[in-house]
Design a protein around this motif. Sequence first.
Motif, PDB file in Angstrom:
ATOM      1  N   SER A 176     112.555  69.481  37.077  1.00  0.00           N
ATOM      2  CA  SER A 176     112.788  70.496  37.451  1.00  0.00           C
ATOM      3  C   SER A 176     112.535  70.576  39.050  1.00  0.00           C
ATOM      4  N   VAL A 177     111.567  70.019  39.222  1.00  0.00           N
ATOM      5  CA  VAL A 177     111.275  69.589  40.799  1.00  0.00           C
ATOM      6  C   VAL A 177     112.533  68.923  41.539  1.00  0.00           C
ATOM      7  N   GLN A 178     112.802  67.820  40.639  1.00  0.00           N
ATOM      8  CA  GLN A 178     114.111  67.205  41.390  1.00  0.00           C
ATOM      9  C   GLN A 178     115.230  67.796  41.668  1.00  0.00           C
ATOM     10  N   VAL A 179     115.361  68.852  40.342  1.00  0.00           N
ATOM     11  CA  VAL A 179     116.825  69.469  40.599  1.00  0.00           C
ATOM     12  C   VAL A 179     116.526  70.683  41.673  1.00  0.00           C
ATOM     13  N   LEU A 180     115.509  71.008  41.932  1.00  0.00           N
ATOM     14  CA  LEU A 180     115.439  72.289  42.867  1.00  0.00           C
ATOM     15  C   LEU A 180     115.380  71.344  44.416  1.00  0.00           C
TER      16      LEU A 180
END
Length: 328
Positions: A13-17
């Motif tokens: 989710s950090v990578q997506v953001l």
Amino acid sequence: MSDLAAPDIELVSVQVLREVLSHQRRMRGGGCTGDVCPQCVRHHLDTVRSAMESGRRIEFVLPAFPTKSPNPAKVLGPLPDLAEELALRFLNQLCERITELYPPGAAILICSDGRVFNDLLGVSDENVTGYARALDAMITRIGAGHLEQFTLDDVYSNAGHEDMRTMLAAGYAPTIEELREEVRGGGAPLAMYRGITRFMLEDLSGPHYTGTRSALQRKCRELAYRVIQRSRAWGDLLDRLFPTAVRLSIHPQPCGTEKIGILLADTPDAWLTPWHSVAVESGGRFTLMKRAEAEQAGARQAFTEGRPSHYVLEPADPTTITGEHHDR
Ligand SMILES: [Zn+2]
């Protein structure tokens, strides 16, 4: 349930953001730091994480692509052209990159807001309908499978266009006095008000306008409040309809707030959008310019299937004399 284990969900989710925020349109002095702002990542983490925990695709809501500016000095005409196509491709590619990180994928719901305030811009309902239909056709033609369109017509499907706007404003809009109070407080609301007033001035000062400049300025300041009022109503309605989506905006946003400001194309002017400009190709690169400025720079019109779609500007070459032999 998602196939991802809990620590992976956190990481992905950090990578997506980070992927989304690498195209962030930031407000000057808005508080964001670093190449990818860690405060903004943190702010939207829960929304992305909860989509992943239930294995859903990640959904983004973007109010944008309303209708072409009615000013012929800015655009080629009332229908979407290569300027929109480039932005749609850009947004779809962003979703493709997210899907590589998270296989259930991502979708951007383009919440076209033309019907919400076209009467204030002097744009006909027919032109709004034509623009939205052509945008749908464009999404299909370019295979932008991660993009969908949602409009006021989808909310009040059996109502007349004027009634749709009345129902929206009655149900969700703040009062003009509340908005004036916010704008007096400065910061983001004042920047938004100034930006919209500037657009109204440009859009309404086309060849049809015959009054004085100061009368037009007064009118545009009034209209800007009504545009913001309707936009806010549209935004509130979208929040209720799509509570689990990440909210994107074409406008620069302060750090760590509910919306992420997002770029739509490679343009140096943070306020230039495909529907206020034309696409200009020069040396294999595209940029957005106001039509009159592209023509003044010597760009020539290019056509796709017999319709003007963009401009081509020969890269500056110091060995030739320019400005005398251009075909217009
Ligand atoms: Zn930030």
